[in-house]
Design a protein around this motif. Structure first.
Motif, PDB file in Angstrom:
ATOM      1  N   GLY A   7     -38.808 -71.037   4.987  1.00  0.00           N
ATOM      2  CA  GLY A   7     -37.502 -70.862   4.366  1.00  0.00           C
ATOM      3  C   GLY A   7     -37.184 -69.418   4.022  1.00  0.00           C
ATOM      4  N   ALA A   8     -38.107 -68.504   4.272  1.00  0.00           N
ATOM      5  CA  ALA A   8     -37.885 -67.109   3.928  1.00  0.00           C
ATOM      6  C   ALA A   8     -37.213 -66.380   5.076  1.00  0.00           C
ATOM      7  CB  ALA A   8     -39.209 -66.421   3.599  1.00  0.00           C
ATOM      8  N   GLU A   9     -36.156 -65.644   4.770  1.00  0.00           N
ATOM      9  CA  GLU A   9     -35.498 -64.841   5.794  1.00  0.00           C
ATOM     10  C   GLU A   9     -36.318 -63.593   6.099  1.00  0.00           C
ATOM     11  OE1 GLU A   9     -31.472 -63.975   4.875  1.00  0.00           O
ATOM     12  OE2 GLU A   9     -31.036 -66.032   4.308  1.00  0.00           O
ATOM     13  N   GLY A  10     -37.067 -63.147   5.153  1.00  0.00           N
ATOM     14  CA  GLY A  10     -37.895 -61.958   5.330  1.00  0.00           C
ATOM     15  C   GLY A  10     -38.656 -61.666   4.063  1.00  0.00           C
ATOM     16  N   TRP A  11     -39.627 -60.811   4.202  1.00  0.00           N
ATOM     17  CA  TRP A  11     -40.403 -60.390   3.046  1.00  0.00           C
ATOM     18  C   TRP A  11     -39.938 -59.013   2.623  1.00  0.00           C
ATOM     19  CZ3 TRP A  11     -45.822 -61.702   5.429  1.00  0.00           C
ATOM     20  CH2 TRP A  11     -46.039 -63.085   5.336  1.00  0.00           C
ATOM     21  N   PHE A  12     -40.066 -58.737   1.321  1.00  0.00           N
ATOM     22  CA  PHE A  12     -39.738 -57.428   0.778  1.00  0.00           C
ATOM     23  C   PHE A  12     -41.029 -56.766   0.325  1.00  0.00           C
ATOM     24  CE2 PHE A  12     -35.799 -59.726   0.532  1.00  0.00           C
ATOM     25  CZ  PHE A  12     -34.882 -58.779   0.953  1.00  0.00           C
ATOM     26  N   LEU A  13     -41.269 -55.585   0.832  1.00  0.00           N
ATOM     27  CA  LEU A  13     -42.488 -54.854   0.559  1.00  0.00           C
ATOM     28  C   LEU A  13     -42.135 -53.527  -0.095  1.00  0.00           C
ATOM     29  CD1 LEU A  13     -45.556 -54.777   0.985  1.00  0.00           C
ATOM     30  CD2 LEU A  13     -45.121 -53.811   3.230  1.00  0.00           C
ATOM     31  N   VAL A  14     -42.738 -53.255  -1.249  1.00  0.00           N
ATOM     32  CA  VAL A  14     -42.469 -52.031  -2.006  1.00  0.00           C
ATOM     33  C   VAL A  14     -43.764 -51.231  -2.128  1.00  0.00           C
ATOM     34  CG1 VAL A  14     -41.798 -51.141  -4.280  1.00  0.00           C
ATOM     35  CG2 VAL A  14     -40.610 -53.119  -3.315  1.00  0.00           C
ATOM     36  N   ILE A  28     -50.272 -56.502  -4.375  1.00  0.00           N
ATOM     37  CA  ILE A  28     -51.156 -56.910  -3.295  1.00  0.00           C
ATOM     38  C   ILE A  28     -51.988 -55.709  -2.853  1.00  0.00           C
ATOM     39  CG2 ILE A  28     -49.372 -56.533  -1.536  1.00  0.00           C
ATOM     40  CD1 ILE A  28     -50.583 -58.950  -0.010  1.00  0.00           C
ATOM     41  N   ALA A  29     -53.285 -55.918  -2.688  1.00  0.00           N
ATOM     42  CA  ALA A  29     -54.181 -54.848  -2.232  1.00  0.00           C
ATOM     43  C   ALA A  29     -53.898 -54.544  -0.759  1.00  0.00           C
ATOM     44  CB  ALA A  29     -55.634 -55.277  -2.408  1.00  0.00           C
ATOM     45  N   ALA A  30     -54.144 -53.311  -0.349  1.00  0.00           N
ATOM     46  CA  ALA A  30     -53.855 -52.886   1.019  1.00  0.00           C
ATOM     47  C   ALA A  30     -54.595 -53.741   2.047  1.00  0.00           C
ATOM     48  CB  ALA A  30     -54.201 -51.417   1.204  1.00  0.00           C
ATOM     49  N   ASN A  31     -55.866 -54.080   1.777  1.00  0.00           N
ATOM     50  CA  ASN A  31     -56.599 -54.889   2.747  1.00  0.00           C
ATOM     51  C   ASN A  31     -56.026 -56.298   2.853  1.00  0.00           C
ATOM     52  OD1 ASN A  31     -57.578 -55.626   0.216  1.00  0.00           O
ATOM     53  ND2 ASN A  31     -59.656 -55.966   0.948  1.00  0.00           N
ATOM     54  N   ARG A  32     -55.566 -56.859   1.740  1.00  0.00           N
ATOM     55  CA  ARG A  32     -54.934 -58.185   1.752  1.00  0.00           C
ATOM     56  C   ARG A  32     -53.573 -58.119   2.444  1.00  0.00           C
ATOM     57  NH1 ARG A  32     -54.137 -63.037   2.498  1.00  0.00           N
ATOM     58  NH2 ARG A  32     -53.344 -64.390   0.874  1.00  0.00           N
ATOM     59  N   LEU A  33     -52.854 -57.027   2.249  1.00  0.00           N
ATOM     60  CA  LEU A  33     -51.572 -56.828   2.908  1.00  0.00           C
ATOM     61  C   LEU A  33     -51.776 -56.785   4.422  1.00  0.00           C
ATOM     62  CD1 LEU A  33     -48.543 -56.242   2.878  1.00  0.00           C
ATOM     63  CD2 LEU A  33     -49.115 -53.825   2.535  1.00  0.00           C
ATOM     64  N   ASN A  34     -52.788 -56.075   4.860  1.00  0.00           N
ATOM     65  CA  ASN A  34     -53.118 -56.004   6.273  1.00  0.00           C
ATOM     66  C   ASN A  34     -53.356 -57.409   6.829  1.00  0.00           C
ATOM     67  OD1 ASN A  34     -54.241 -55.553   8.815  1.00  0.00           O
ATOM     68  ND2 ASN A  34     -55.369 -53.755   8.150  1.00  0.00           N
ATOM     69  N   GLN A  35     -54.149 -58.210   6.141  1.00  0.00           N
ATOM     70  CA  GLN A  35     -54.437 -59.585   6.578  1.00  0.00           C
ATOM     71  C   GLN A  35     -53.166 -60.428   6.599  1.00  0.00           C
ATOM     72  OE1 GLN A  35     -57.323 -60.823   3.707  1.00  0.00           O
ATOM     73  NE2 GLN A  35     -59.022 -59.748   4.681  1.00  0.00           N
ATOM     74  N   THR A  36     -52.322 -60.255   5.607  1.00  0.00           N
ATOM     75  CA  THR A  36     -51.093 -61.038   5.502  1.00  0.00           C
ATOM     76  C   THR A  36     -50.129 -60.714   6.641  1.00  0.00           C
ATOM     77  OG1 THR A  36     -51.312 -61.163   3.102  1.00  0.00           O
ATOM     78  CG2 THR A  36     -49.117 -61.567   3.999  1.00  0.00           C
ATOM     79  N   LEU A  37     -49.987 -59.435   6.949  1.00  0.00           N
ATOM     80  CA  LEU A  37     -49.045 -59.025   7.992  1.00  0.00           C
ATOM     81  C   LEU A  37     -49.519 -59.360   9.396  1.00  0.00           C
ATOM     82  CD1 LEU A  37     -47.798 -55.589   6.611  1.00  0.00           C
ATOM     83  CD2 LEU A  37     -46.625 -57.799   6.561  1.00  0.00           C
ATOM     84  N   THR A  38     -50.813 -59.607   9.554  1.00  0.00           N
ATOM     85  CA  THR A  38     -51.340 -59.982  10.862  1.00  0.00           C
ATOM     86  C   THR A  38     -51.630 -61.474  10.951  1.00  0.00           C
ATOM     87  OG1 THR A  38     -53.610 -59.469  10.182  1.00  0.00           O
ATOM     88  CG2 THR A  38     -52.371 -57.717  11.288  1.00  0.00           C
ATOM     89  N   GLY A  39     -51.410 -62.205   9.875  1.00  0.00           N
ATOM     90  CA  GLY A  39     -51.705 -63.634   9.823  1.00  0.00           C
ATOM     91  C   GLY A  39     -50.692 -64.484  10.574  1.00  0.00           C
ATOM     92  N   ASP A  40     -50.913 -65.779  10.536  1.00  0.00           N
ATOM     93  CA  ASP A  40     -50.068 -66.727  11.256  1.00  0.00           C
ATOM     94  C   ASP A  40     -48.799 -67.108  10.501  1.00  0.00           C
ATOM     95  OD1 ASP A  40     -51.808 -66.847  13.409  1.00  0.00           O
ATOM     96  OD2 ASP A  40     -52.978 -68.466  12.518  1.00  0.00           O
ATOM     97  N   ASP A  41     -48.800 -67.009   9.178  1.00  0.00           N
ATOM     98  CA  ASP A  41     -47.656 -67.426   8.363  1.00  0.00           C
ATOM     99  C   ASP A  41     -46.748 -66.223   8.119  1.00  0.00           C
ATOM    100  OD1 ASP A  41     -45.993 -69.021   6.819  1.00  0.00           O
ATOM    101  OD2 ASP A  41     -47.141 -68.674   5.002  1.00  0.00           O
ATOM    102  N   ARG A  42     -45.840 -65.985   9.078  1.00  0.00           N
ATOM    103  CA  ARG A  42     -44.999 -64.789   9.004  1.00  0.00           C
ATOM    104  C   ARG A  42     -43.531 -65.179   8.849  1.00  0.00           C
ATOM    105  NH1 ARG A  42     -48.687 -63.714  13.422  1.00  0.00           N
ATOM    106  NH2 ARG A  42     -47.094 -64.483  14.845  1.00  0.00           N
TER     107      ARG A  42
END
Length: 84
Positions: A7-14, A28-42
């Protein structure tokens, strides 16, 4: 932290002046952000990067390049104010 794109149109990253990352208002920690941006739930709408005005243009460029390199979805620089 669980982030769902359903249901999200996009994510906002600051990125704060001190270098901390916030995804949709949550720290969010940088390593977790990396995992999130490369993950399946985008998000279908990609990622909107809102850099702090306290960061230099060079820092913003480096941050954006890194995000665009690791993200499986488009990352767009959001310079104007976002209002709900």
């Amino acid at each position: 932290m669980a982030i769902s794109s359903q249901g999200a149109e996009g994510w906002f990253l600051v990125r704060s002046p001190s270098g901390s990352w916030f995804l949709n208002g949550e720290p969010i920690a940088a390593n977790r952000l990396n995992q999130t941006l490369t993950g399946d739930d985008r998000p279908s709408g990609g990622v909107r990067f809102l850099p702090s005005s306290g960061r230099s243009a060079e820092q913003v460029a480096v941050d954006l390049a890194w995000l665009q390199t690791i993200s499986a979805v488009p990352v767009h620089l959001q310079l104007e104010e976002v209002r709900p």
